[in-house]
Design a protein around this motif. Structure first.
Motif, PDB file in Angstrom:
ATOM      1  N   SER A 146      16.484 -11.382 -25.146  1.00 52.55           N
ATOM      2  CA  SER A 146      15.260 -12.004 -25.667  1.00 52.55           C
ATOM      3  C   SER A 146      13.990 -11.401 -25.060  1.00 52.55           C
ATOM      4  O   SER A 146      13.001 -11.196 -25.764  1.00 52.55           O
ATOM      5  N   ILE A 147      13.991 -11.102 -23.771  1.00 48.54           N
ATOM      6  CA  ILE A 147      12.800 -10.515 -23.142  1.00 48.54           C
ATOM      7  C   ILE A 147      12.584  -9.089 -23.644  1.00 48.54           C
ATOM      8  O   ILE A 147      11.456  -8.669 -23.900  1.00 48.54           O
ATOM      9  N   THR A 148      13.668  -8.334 -23.815  1.00 49.67           N
ATOM     10  CA  THR A 148      13.552  -6.965 -24.332  1.00 49.67           C
ATOM     11  C   THR A 148      12.966  -6.974 -25.736  1.00 49.67           C
ATOM     12  O   THR A 148      12.089  -6.171 -26.060  1.00 49.67           O
ATOM     13  N   VAL A 149      13.439  -7.890 -26.583  1.00 53.61           N
ATOM     14  CA  VAL A 149      12.910  -7.994 -27.952  1.00 53.61           C
ATOM     15  C   VAL A 149      11.436  -8.377 -27.921  1.00 53.61           C
ATOM     16  O   VAL A 149      10.622  -7.808 -28.646  1.00 53.61           O
ATOM     17  N   ALA A 150      11.070  -9.323 -27.062  1.00 56.69           N
ATOM     18  CA  ALA A 150       9.655  -9.730 -26.954  1.00 56.69           C
ATOM     19  C   ALA A 150       8.791  -8.565 -26.476  1.00 56.69           C
ATOM     20  O   ALA A 150       7.699  -8.330 -27.026  1.00 56.69           O
ATOM     21  N   ASN A 151       9.260  -7.830 -25.482  1.00 61.39           N
ATOM     22  CA  ASN A 151       8.502  -6.669 -24.987  1.00 61.39           C
ATOM     23  C   ASN A 151       8.363  -5.603 -26.064  1.00 61.39           C
ATOM     24  O   ASN A 151       7.309  -4.980 -26.198  1.00 61.39           O
ATOM     25  N   PHE A 152       9.422  -5.386 -26.835  1.00 62.09           N
ATOM     26  CA  PHE A 152       9.375  -4.415 -27.928  1.00 62.09           C
ATOM     27  C   PHE A 152       8.317  -4.840 -28.948  1.00 62.09           C
ATOM     28  O   PHE A 152       7.547  -4.012 -29.436  1.00 62.09           O
ATOM     29  N   GLY A 153       8.253  -6.132 -29.228  1.00 59.12           N
ATOM     30  CA  GLY A 153       7.274  -6.652 -30.178  1.00 59.12           C
ATOM     31  C   GLY A 153       5.837  -6.403 -29.760  1.00 59.12           C
ATOM     32  O   GLY A 153       4.954  -6.260 -30.605  1.00 59.12           O
ATOM     33  N   HIS A 154       5.607  -6.323 -28.452  1.00 58.63           N
ATOM     34  CA  HIS A 154       4.244  -6.066 -27.954  1.00 58.63           C
ATOM     35  C   HIS A 154       3.862  -4.592 -28.041  1.00 58.63           C
ATOM     36  O   HIS A 154       2.686  -4.258 -27.896  1.00 58.63           O
TER      37      HIS A 154
END
Length: 176
Positions: free
Chosen positions: A43-51
């Motif tokens: 989940s954190i990797t996906v959120a960071n990718f989104g940024h």
């Protein structure tokens, strides 16, 4: 004392003592008969990718039943494009990976992820059209969906129904 350290008799005694010690160690050492696949939260990797990308990121709503997410990372693709990788051990303990990128041309990214440029038709999954590819020598099945701003690839040794399971779980998250 000297007769225990010489000849065949001494060798046999030493060998017996070593094997007995190893056997005793194996009896008292804790052993697990259960499979252990490390579970990694993405989940954190996906959120960071989104940024870091200018489009809404695609990610599973939830993991398919029995699947274990075991790897995730963000990488640079060709031409500075961003790539997100999510790896899984499927319910049948095969490998599956979901990758997405804004790399252009999209065909280059798709060909690298699937290890082939040959399509074998299309599949309708959840109302969306996915390209189907298969590389026989690697037993690699792949689903490819090219959208205007991102290319989605699901690939691995998993069978077609398992890859479809992951495809049906994908949803685009709003940018931001």
């Amino acid at each position: 004392m000297r007769r225990f350290t010489q000849g065949l008799y001494g060798y046999a005694v030493a060998l017996f003592v070593c094997l007995a010690g190893a056997g005793l160690f194996l009896l008292v050492a804790p052993q697990s008969r259960e499979e252990h696949i490390p579970r990694l939260d993405y989940s954190i990797t996906v959120a960071n990718f989104g940024h870091t990308v200018p489009f809404g990121v695609w990610a599973p709503r939830q993991d398919p039943p029995g699947w274990v997410p075991n790897s995730n990372r963000i990488a640079k693709g060709e031409g500075g494009a961003q790539v997100l990788y999510l790896g899984y051990a499927t319910a049948k303990r095969e490998h599956a990976m979901f990758a997405q990128s804004n790399e252009q041309p999209a065909a280059g990214f798709a060909n690298r992820m699937t290890n082939t440029d040959k399509t074998q038709g299309t599949r309708q999954i959840g109302g969306a059209t996915w390209e189907q590819r298969y590389r026989e020598d690697k037993k690699q099945r792949s689903l490819v969906r090219v959208l205007p701003d991102v290319t989605l690839v699901i690939t691995g040794t998993a069978d077609w129904p398992e890859l479809e399971q992951l495809a049906t779980q994908l949803q685009q998250r709003p940018k931001g």
